[in-house]
Design a protein around this motif. Structure first.
Motif, PDB file in Angstrom:
ATOM      1  N   VAL A  36      77.611   2.352  28.109  1.00 14.06           N
ATOM      2  CA  VAL A  36      78.259   1.268  28.844  1.00 14.06           C
ATOM      3  C   VAL A  36      79.743   1.252  28.470  1.00 14.06           C
ATOM      4  CG1 VAL A  36      78.203  -1.189  29.409  1.00 14.06           C
ATOM      5  CG2 VAL A  36      76.090  -0.018  28.732  1.00 14.06           C
ATOM      6  N   LEU A  37      80.553   1.717  29.404  1.00 17.15           N
ATOM      7  CA  LEU A  37      82.006   1.779  29.186  1.00 17.15           C
ATOM      8  C   LEU A  37      82.599   0.371  29.180  1.00 17.15           C
ATOM      9  CD1 LEU A  37      82.792   4.719  31.643  1.00 17.15           C
ATOM     10  CD2 LEU A  37      82.911   4.796  29.143  1.00 17.15           C
ATOM     11  N   GLY A  76      83.179  -0.054  25.769  1.00 11.95           N
ATOM     12  CA  GLY A  76      82.881  -0.337  24.360  1.00 11.95           C
ATOM     13  C   GLY A  76      81.995   0.691  23.682  1.00 11.95           C
ATOM     14  N   GLU A 117      74.798   0.878  23.681  1.00 11.84           N
ATOM     15  CA  GLU A 117      75.805  -0.185  23.724  1.00 11.84           C
ATOM     16  C   GLU A 117      76.435  -0.390  22.347  1.00 11.84           C
ATOM     17  OE1 GLU A 117      77.857  -1.797  25.107  1.00 11.84           O
ATOM     18  OE2 GLU A 117      77.192  -3.250  26.581  1.00 11.84           O
ATOM     19  N   ASP A 118      77.632  -0.949  22.367  1.00 11.51           N
ATOM     20  CA  ASP A 118      78.278  -1.296  21.103  1.00 11.51           C
ATOM     21  C   ASP A 118      77.750  -2.618  20.569  1.00 11.51           C
ATOM     22  OD1 ASP A 118      79.493  -2.555  23.278  1.00 11.51           O
ATOM     23  OD2 ASP A 118      81.490  -2.562  22.396  1.00 11.51           O
TER      24      ASP A 118
HETATM   25 MN    MN Z   1      81.189  -3.304  26.895  1.00 11.43          MN
END
Ligand code: MN
Ligand code: PRP
Ligand code: MG
Length: 181
Positions: free
Chosen positions: A43-44, A46, A101-102
């Motif tokens: 997921v860009l 992050g 994800e971050d």
């Molecule tokens: Mn994000």
């Protein structure tokens, strides 16, 4: 001269702790996805750092694709309104999707993404989030792999930004309130 470190209070998770955790999770994912057609979905923006290091820790084929969504803009609070800025290139049909994800903060981004992915025919959809803030949850997100549960502070680094800054820090740190006050 002003230093980036002046903008930070505590270091919450160090580069070294991240590296160790990624190799633990990668070993578990290698077992869980043995023989399966795995697709990593980052997921860009992050998740860029997590994806780069996690994918290289995996001892198996791990194609990656990217979704660009954003809910925060330049604010420190999630708006809850998720926008798609870039959709996947890959057909999810019969793929075992692992979303990378971050952070899970309010949970709104991943809640929305899971619903968005639900009708795309994936064989399975799971989540790996490096960080999670249990005290910030507005919606529960079923996250199979979690790196670290952290307090409800505004954190930056290792992909996480405030107004597009700090993503390139090696550690995850708490942003000093004077920066966004
Ligand atoms: Mn994000
Ligand atoms: C941040 C973070 C997660 C999401 C978590 O992304 O990278 O994707 O917010 O927050 P939530 O659980 O409250 O939805 P952001 O929208 O800031 O975009 P970015 O990844 O480009 O920084
Ligand atoms: Mg952001």
């Amino acid at each position: 001269a002003a230093e980036i470190s002046d903008d930070l209070t505590d270091i919450l998770v160090t580069e070294e702790q991240i590296r160790e955790k990624l190799s633990e999770v990668a070993a578990q994912v290698a077992v869980d996805y043995d023989g399966k057609d795995l697709l990593l979905v980052g997921v860009l923006k992050g998740a860029v750092m997590v994806m780069a290091d996690f994918a290289r820790a995996l001892p198996m084929h791990a194609p990656m694709d990217w979704m660009a969504v954003s809910s925060y803009g330049t604010s420190t609070k999630s708006s809850g309104v998720v926008q798609i800025r870039k959709d996947l290139d890959t057909d999810l049909h019969d793929k075992h999707v692992l979303i990378v994800e971050d952070i899970i903060d309010s949970g709104l981004t991943l809640h929305w993404l899971l619903e968005n992915f639900a009708s795309r025919g994936a064989a399975s959809i799971e989540i790996f989030s490096l960080l999670r803030k249990p005290d910030a949850a507005k919606v529960e997100v079923p996250c199979k792999y979690v790196g670290f549960d952290i307090p409800n502070d505004f954190v930056v680094g290792y992909g996480l930004d405030y107004a597009e800054r700090y993503r390139n820090l090696r550690d995850v740190a708490v942003l000093a309130p004077h920066v966004y006050a």
